[in-house]
Design an enzyme around this catalytic site. Structure first.
Site, short mmCIF file in Angstrom:
data_model
loop_
_atom_site.label_atom_id
_atom_site.label_comp_id
_atom_site.label_asym_id
_atom_site.label_seq_id
_atom_site.Cartn_x
_atom_site.Cartn_y
_atom_site.Cartn_z
N SER A 92 23.81 20.30 -3.51
CA SER A 92 24.80 20.14 -2.44
C SER A 92 24.91 21.44 -1.65
CB SER A 92 26.16 19.81 -3.05
OG SER A 92 27.18 19.96 -2.08
N TYR A 113 32.52 20.46 -9.31
CA TYR A 113 31.37 19.74 -8.73
C TYR A 113 30.29 20.72 -8.28
CZ TYR A 113 28.70 17.09 -5.25
OH TYR A 113 27.69 16.52 -4.52
#
Ligand code: NDP
Length: 251
Positions: A143, A156
């Site tokens: 990400s 995350y």
């Protein structure tokens, strides 16, 4: 012989888009889904309509105990559909979003993120190594949030960061078999991820748009073709890299 890719979490979103573009480029695809069997079957139907082979298998990447049975199902499917005992490209894409400030994050939220996005990627890849052909490829999804920080994404982003480190180690250890391993790190993309937050929250959408050099939020079509291309022969020498695909977010 057509290459066979396994794309996890391809019933929707980035995995679906990647599977469709792999097929468009002439590859065959095994996709996995967690709960949305009908959506997965629709992707399979679309790929078959392009003249390529495809099938869907159920998999929870957060459940390592389920991996031996998944591998058996995959082995049987490869034999039955392709007459092969191996596949060529693994795309570790499946995963969910979960956002909470550090002070509010529960053990359960944390553990699930680790199980799905890190432990799952590690041990699913381990379980699949006997089936992954020499000269094959692995793409792990990370990400943009590992490069920039955004409140609420500490756990995350940290597990995605772990995947980036893991990818380099995979590249080192699997290089002897001719297997290249890269990380693709998308920016904010309009999918169902995090309840469709990027797509459906006007404030968030505007913030991502104005912070992106190319002046808009990403779409699945910005990612799938890129991953499909990365798996192609022209990109065989790209190895152990983190490739951000964000339209120039926060540069
Ligand atoms: P979506 O929510 O649109 O799709 C998620 C997919 O993963 C679905 O196919 C879902 O299956 C599957 N899935 C979710 N959890 C599990 C699990 N535990 N086991 C197996 N399959 C699972 O998300 P995206 O397509 O947006 O995200 C794909 C990847 O990209 C993720 O790794 C995400 O972290 C990453 N990413 C996404 C960004 C974004 O802005 N969208 C940005 C950066 C990275 P089912 O449909 O059956 O539920």
């Amino acid at each position: 012989m057509n290459k066979i890719a396994l794309v996890t979490g391809a019933s929707r979103g980035l995995g679906r888009n990647t599977a469709l573009h792999i097929a468009k480029k002439g590859g065959d695809v095994v996709i996995t889904y967690q709960s949305r069997e009908q959506d997965a079957q629709a992707v399979v139907d679309q790929i078959r309509a392009m003249g390529r082979q495809a099938l869907a298998l159920r998999l929870d990447v957060g459940d390592v105990d389920g991996f031996p049975l998944f591998v058996e199902h995959l082995r049987a499917a490869l034999k039955q559909t392709w007459g092969r005992d191996s596949f060529d490209h693994l795309v570790n894409n499946a995963g969910h979003g979960d956002a909470a400030l550090i002070e509010d994050t529960t053990h359960a939220q944390f553990d699930r993120l680790v199980d799905v996005h890190f432990k799952g990627v590690f041990f699913l890849t381990q379980a699949l190594l006997p089936l992954l052909a020499d000269g094959g490829r692995i793409v792990n999804l990370s990400s943009g949030l590992t490069r920039m920080s955004y409140p609420g994404f500490s756990a995350y982003a940290a597990v995605k960061g772990a995947v980036e480190v893991l990818s380099v180690y995979m590249a080192k250890e699997l290089g002897g078999r001719g297997i290249a391993v890269n990380t693709v790190a998308p920016g904010a993309i309009e999918t169902d991820f995090l309840g469709g937050a990027v797509r459906d929250t006007p404030d968030l959408h505007g913030e991502f748009r104005t912070s992106t050099a190319l002046g808009r939020v990403g779409m699945p079509d910005d990612i799938g073709p890129m991953i499909a291309a990365l798996l192609g022969e022209d990109h065989r020498w790209i190895n152990a890299q983190r490739i951000e695909v964000s339209g120039g977010y926060l540069i």
